[in-house]
Design a protein around this motif. Structure first.
Motif, short mmCIF file in Angstrom:
data_model
loop_
_atom_site.label_atom_id
_atom_site.label_comp_id
_atom_site.label_asym_id
_atom_site.label_seq_id
_atom_site.Cartn_x
_atom_site.Cartn_y
_atom_site.Cartn_z
N LYS A 1 -115.52 1.44 26.18
CA LYS A 1 -115.45 2.87 26.52
C LYS A 1 -116.17 3.68 25.45
N SER B 1 -111.02 9.81 36.74
CA SER B 1 -111.36 8.57 37.43
C SER B 1 -110.93 7.40 36.56
N PRO B 2 -110.54 6.25 37.17
CA PRO B 2 -110.13 5.10 36.36
C PRO B 2 -111.24 4.58 35.46
N ASP B 3 -112.50 4.78 35.83
CA ASP B 3 -113.62 4.27 35.04
C ASP B 3 -114.02 5.20 33.91
N GLU C 1 -122.42 8.87 31.14
CA GLU C 1 -122.57 7.43 31.27
C GLU C 1 -124.01 7.02 30.97
N TRP D 1 -121.07 4.41 27.39
CA TRP D 1 -120.89 5.86 27.41
C TRP D 1 -121.47 6.46 26.14
#
Length: 1259
Positions: free
Chosen positions: A413, A446-448, A464, A520
């Motif tokens: 992440k 969002s989960p991502d 991203e 990210w």
């Protein structure tokens, strides 16, 4: 061991254990090996450095001029052992690096350059991660799929795209060339190993450019150089017995005894007694299959320290070299040659192990080192296992260290604040400010999407990362998959259990992949950097929440870059530790391998000559006393010298220096004074060292051996080659060899490789002729000197010869040494036309030429321009003028551009001059076939190869049908009449319109087969195909077809007409007129038709390919440009298939053999002035309607042109309507007589047409 005429090696101490020997080779310290300043070459690193590949201008000029190289004299013995080793080391290193150096220089001078004939340029290259294996770390980068590029072991150079090799050059070795999960990915990937771990790239966004030379294979010289560096030698010219011979007075030679003389007339006890006596002392040559020269060679192999055996083509070098051998290392230049000799060893009962994994022989794969290690558990292997586990634990710890480092720098992440603090990028106060606001973090959308304090801090600046290099680049031309002619060793298998050995992934390196990629980052639309004043000011804020939101994305990118930079040194050190641990794993594994080999009592160890150096530590630890080098004349001298282990007592060199020489990619090094193409074998023979020559060949028939006699004057024939049973004649050929001379021009492809399209088409047509005459596909091999011609031939076979199945025996001459076949077709390619320019290229190499003319057992046919070969150069003249003279003396030289073929049916010779002459040719000659068809008619077609039960009889049907009319079809087709009485189509019958009764299928199809009486062997059997066509059909039974004899109707099969109907009703009353329901029968037939149509649709993809004869008119202009007209196709069912129903429009068309001024064939005849037009009009249902039209001559095949006619226009027409009560030959008013349609040679006035070519109809 000491070797005469060459520097030898002093024997190693027998007390040195295996583990010490392996460590000495694997952990070789070059700093200790260089004892003086003169021997600085011994301290050169194994892999080239940046300065070596990308030197400054002054050093580059010195390297180009070769000032650092020493001459390599080969006509006199060496005086200094050190100079000998140094010379060969420097030559090997120059061979492996000079072409890459030149490619880098070209790119530096022109950074916009594209791929050329010498260099491949790769742009937009990015590092994606590292594969941690037992062979060390491998870097994964983006790649695209050119299959012959980036072969495992290739040396490449990389540089940042921003630098372009101006200051930075990073050498690397390709280490894995996987397809699945590699080259098939988007973007494709490949793995390599950095030559220097300090060059390792960690930034996934850094764009690189990579340079690869098209020639020069570094891995082929890499292990040889290492062997030369830690090798001490001494010279000796004496011809002494081997040490083990001096120590042993007796030797078992029973393997040389094969039989007893006249054993067929003896009783078994007497035969055994004679064999036992012969095995005690070899008293007579009658007891062995070896000839005198082979026995002499065996004697030298068994007794001398250095044994040199020269074997001309076909003399049994491999067979000789294995006889009487003891525990040995067997090596050859190619993997195929290694497998061949190991197969013979296995059959002789030896214990064998194969090193390396490139073998394609399934039987040999069972004897690999991998399988031996898996199946053998030596009792003394505890020490090796214990050490291996220790080093494997260290390796796993190293992988974990690298993984943790990469995980901190490239998290899934966002980077944790503690990592930034540990790297010194933020202060403790800044870390505390971030953590103090952590509880206010918002829920993820969002989960991502990342969560946490860093995501909250970035806010809307979070973005991203997009993948780099997401698709393959576009190329102007697509490089075809081509076989790599150099048979390379399996360089990615330093440790066999680092690979996957199952399924399609054999040879795939396994390990743990550690990706390096930011998922990210922060937005930075204005490209702020740490050098901007405002960014520096924001970085000093103690409370990071007070940083202006506009700069947070730029600051986060700065932290990412700094984190990579500050960890780069530790990352590179971890990779270096991984390489060091990999060497220890190799030592442990090789030590266990020695224990497995001894426990299994292995006697023979096989590998390639490159493997001798690559596995040097393992082989030296096994202390072999004998080494046999097959194909020694094709092997670099340095490869053999670097593999002379301390325990060797005997060296056996088997080869032929008049065939292929060692390969050299650098032309300047191949010539004097460097002479890299001179092998140790050739040098020792030229120095007049004792050697044995085999002089009895067992391959070629005598007339083919005569072609070799100018190069091997003493070559003799073994009795086996003079036997017609062992070497039968070539079907369809009156002579077993021929030189077809032509002046067709050559061309070159995108890779600058030569091809000759007309020569290739001529060869393909000749192969088709041989196959039609009964030659098997695997009995023919086509050889050529050029890959361009090889690809041209492969394409032609795929597109025009698919009916014979795949033809794969198309090879280059260089890849075929040591091989043979019954029939060899040699394509020479080179031709500048009739008047030049004359160039020979590879053909002027005498060694290659000798290989090309010595591969055939029964037949050899050469296609080329002899004028070009004899005028191109002195070397070419010396090679091919001798071949020309032999063919001329044998009266087998086609100087007038003609190739003779001889019909097996009529023994008539026809001459072919052009690829067009093979068109519409059926494997025979131009005479009519006089054999009888199954119906009794004479065939009358042009001589052909197909059996008559697969042909349609074109004669008219002479039977009168039940309706009272005569049949309208030809003999080979089902009877037909269009009248209602025959078809049953009455005015009151109703037919469903399209869409009723079936959906989108064809119109209703009716089958008349049930109404006809079965007639044996006349083409109307119930089992043969069934004619299907649209329209109503007769329910009436039909009379049988009469048997014909000399075209005179003689009914043979019973009743005709109405009488046959009555008889049928008596046999089967259920089919009488009273019980027949026409409408019910219609419904049933429609149902069956729909089912057949549906089945045909389902099976259409699996239908066996039909055999086609295709006519394409071809014209050639003065510039060798070709124009191809529309194809006309005749067909035949595959062998073993049943005949389908014959269509009424598949008539056999008589056509002229050729126009009056044709060049092919004998007995050329011209058609009468109006005959062609008559035939064309009569057969408009087959070929369309031709009408005179000026200016369209090229649109009509040559066979259909009428002399003096202006031309014809080709157009398809529909079937002509005929009267119901007359057969079609009576309604064809434009035809002079029925013979012109039927091709009946017995009809009056048909003498001309009987000898003329017909478009044979096969179904």
């Amino acid at each position: 061991m000491t070797s005469p005429g060459i520097p030898g090696i002093p024997e190693a101490a027998d007390t040195q254990d295996e583990l010490s020997i392996i460590k000495h080779h694997v952990q070789f310290d070059r700093r200790l090996s260089a004892s003086t300043e003169i021997e600085d070459w011994r301290s050169i690193p194994e892999l080239p450095t940046s300065d070596e590949l990308n030197p400054d201008d002054d050093r580059f000029q010195k390297l180009i001029e070769g000032r650092h190289l020493l001459p390599n004299p080969w006509k006199q013995p060496w005086k200094s052992k050190d100079t000998y080793l140094q010379t060969h080391y420097l030559l090997q290193r120059e061979e492996g690096t000079t072409l890459l150096r030149l490619s880098i220089r070209k790119y530096k001078e022109d950074p916009t350059m594209m791929d050329d004939t010498e260099t491949c340029v790769y742009t937009k290259v990015f590092v994606r991660g590292y594969l941690m294996t037992r062979m060390g770390p491998m870097c994964q980068k983006i790649r695209w799929t050119q299959t012959r590029r980036l072969t495992v072991g290739t040396l490449v150079a990389l540089s940042p795209a921003s630098d372009g090799f101006k200051t930075i050059c990073m050498p690397a070795i390709i280490s894995d060339h996987r397809i699945r999960d590699g080259l098939d990915q988007s973007p494709p990937t490949i793995h390599f190993q950095w030559a220097n771990p300090q060059d390792a790239v960690m930034d996934p966004t850094q764009e690189l450019v990579m340079i690869e030379p098209r020639y020069g294979y570094f891995e082929a010289v890499r292990h040889t150089m290492v062997g030369l560096q830690h090798y001490l030698v001494q010279g000796d010219k004496s011809d002494l017995p081997a040490k083990y011979v001096r120590e042993t007075s007796k030797m078992d030679i029973s393997s040389l005894i094969h039989h007893a003389p006249d054993h067929a007339s003896m009783e078994s006890p007497e035969v055994r007694a004679k064999m036992d006596k012969a095995k005690e002392v070899l008293r007579s040559y009658a007891y062995t299959n070896l000839d005198n020269s082979q026995l002499s060679a065996v004697h030298r192999i068994l007794t001398k320290e250095l044994a040199i055996v020269q074997g001309p083509p076909g003399t049994g070098k491999t067979f000789t070299s294995k006889r009487g051998s003891n525990v040995i290392v067997v090596a050859a230049q190619t993997n195929h040659a290694v497998d061949q000799i190991l197969t013979q060893m296995i059959n002789a009962g030896f214990g064998v192990v194969r090193l390396g994994g490139r073998t394609q022989n399934e039987d040999i794969k069972r004897y690999s080192m991998y399988n031996l290690r898996k199946n053998v558990r030596p009792p003394s292997a505890q020490r090796a296992d214990r050490e291996f586990k220790t080093f494997e634990t260290a390796r796993r710890n190293n992988v974990q260290t690298v993984e943790n480092m990469i995980g901190d720098i490239f998290p899934g992440k966002l980077i944790e604040p503690e990592v930034l603090h540990a790297a010194g990028l933020i202060s403790g106060e800044q870390l505390h400010s971030l953590r103090s606001e952590e509880s206010w973090a918002a829920a993820p959308v969002s989960p991502d999407v990342p969560t946490g304090v860093m995501a909250e801090w970035l806010g809307i600046q979070l973005t991203e990362v997009s993948l780099l290099g997401g698709k393959d680049p576009d190329f102007d031309t697509v490089e075809e998959d081509d076989d790599f002619d150099i048979d390379v060793e399996d360089y990615d298998l330093d440790l066999d259990d680092c690979i996957d050995e199952s399924g399609e992934d054999v040879g795939r390196v396994e390990g743990k992949f550690l990706p390096i990629q930011h998922l990210w980052t922060g937005k930075n639309p204005f490209n702020y950097t740490e050098h901007d004043y405002q960014v520096r000011q924001e970085l000093r804020r103690a409370d990071l929440w007070t940083v202006d939101l506009r700069y947070r994305g730029a600051i986060y990118q700065y932290w990412q870059k700094q984190l990579m930079s500050r960890n780069l040194a530790g990352f590179r050190q971890a990779l270096a530790d991984s390489s060091r641990i990999a060497k220890n794993l190799k030592i442990s594994r090789w030590y266990k391998d020695t224990l497995c080999i001894k426990a299994k009592q292995i006697e023979i160890i096989g590998c390639t000559t490159t493997g001798l150096c690559k596995y040097r530590g393992l082989l030296a630890a096994l202390k072999p006393r004998t080494m046999l080098i097959e194909e020694a004349a094709e092997t670099w001298e340095a490869n053999i010298v670097s593999a002379l282990y301390g325990s060797l007592q005997q060296l056996v060199l088997v080869g032929d220096h008049q065939q292929l020489a060692p390969h050299c990619d650098t032309p300047a090094l191949a010539r004097d004074p460097y002479n890299m193409r001179v092998s140790m074998f050739e040098r020792l023979v030229k120095l007049k060292m004792p050697f044995t020559v085999l002089n009895m060949q067992r391959r070629m028939i005598p007339s083919l051996r005569e072609i070799l006699n100018p190069f091997y004057p003493n070559l003799k024939d073994h009795p086996v080659v003079t036997s017609d049973e062992a070497r039968p004649p070539i079907p369809g050929m009156a002579v077993p060899s021929f030189f077809f001379h032509h002046t067709w021009g050559e061309d070159s492809d995108d890779n600058a490789s030569r091809f000759n399209i007309l020569e290739a088409e001529m060869i393909v047509g000749f192969v088709n002729y041989l196959l039609m005459n009964g030659v098997e596909t695997n009995q023919i091999t086509i050889l050529t000197f050029y890959r361009g011609q090889k690809k041209t031939l492969q394409k032609l076979f795929r597109t025009t010869m698919q009916h014979w199945g795949p033809f794969t025996n198309i090879l280059t001459v260089d890849s075929y040494q040591g091989e043979e076949n019954d029939i060899i077709l040699l394509s020479l390619v080179r031709s500048g036309g009739q008047h030049g320019p004359h160039r020979a290229g590879f053909l002027q190499d005498k060694n290659r030429g000798v290989v090309s003319i010595s591969r055939a057992r029964r037949g050899m046919y050469i296609f080329g321009n002899m004028i070009n070969l004899t005028c191109a150069s002195t070397a070419s003249y010396n090679m091919w003028k001798r071949v020309h003279d032999v063919f001329l003396e044998q009266n087998r030289f086609g100087g007038d551009g003609r190739l003779p073929i001889t019909c097996q049916n009529h023994e008539k010779t026809t001459w072919k001059t052009h690829p067009e002459d093979w068109v519409n040719f059926h494997g025979g000659c131009d005479l009519p076939c006089q054999e009888k068809l199954t119906c009794g008619h004479t065939c009358g077609r042009r001589c052909h190869w197909l059996p008559h039960d697969r042909l349609i009889c074109p004669k008219p049907c002479e039977r009168r049908l039940v309706c009272g009319h005569r049949c309208q079809q030809v003999c080979g087709e089902p009877c037909k009449c269009s009248c209602p009485d025959f078809t049953g189509a009455y005015a009151g019958d109703k037919f469903p319109s399209r869409g009723q009764g079936h959906r989108d299928g064809p119109d209703p199809v009716y089958d008349r087969s049930q109404a006809a009486l079965p007639v044996a062997k006349n083409g109307h059997d119930a089992g043969q195909g069934k004619k299907q066509y649209r329209g109503r059909e007769s329910r009436f039974p039909q009379a049988p077809r009469p048997k014909h004899d000399n075209d005179t109707p003689k009914p043979k099969h019973g009743l005709v007409g109405i009488e046959a109907v009555a008889a049928r009703q008596q046999v089967n009353p259920g089919n009488g007129f009273a019980s027949f329901d026409a409408r019910k029968d219609d419904a049933q037939r429609m149902k069956e038709a729909r089912e057949r149509a549906a089945a045909a649709d389902r099976d259409s993809s699996g239908v066996t390919a039909m055999i086609h004869d295709v006519y394409k008119p071809v014209t050639i202009d003065g510039e060798y440009n070709r124009k191809v007209g529309e194809a006309i196709v005749t067909r035949a069912v595959p062998l073993g298939s049943t005949l389908p129903e014959k269509s009424f429009d598949l008539l056999s068309l008589p056509a002229p053999d050729r126009v009056s001024n044709g060049t092919s064939g004998t007995n050329d005849r011209a058609y009468p002035n109006n005959a062609i037009g008559n035939v064309l009009e009569a057969h408009s249902t087959i070929f369309g309607e031709f009408s005179p039209h000026a200016g369209t001559m090229d649109t009509v095949p040559r066979h259909f042109r009428r002399p003096g006619a202006q031309g014809f226009t080709y157009a398809r027409t529909t079937t002509a309507v005929r009267q119901a009560d007359k057969p079609e030959w009576e309604t064809a008013s434009t035809v002079a007589d029925a013979a012109s349609v039927c091709g009946d040679g017995d009809q009056p006035g048909s003498a001309e047409t009987s000898k003329e070519e017909d478009l044979m109809v096969f179904i």
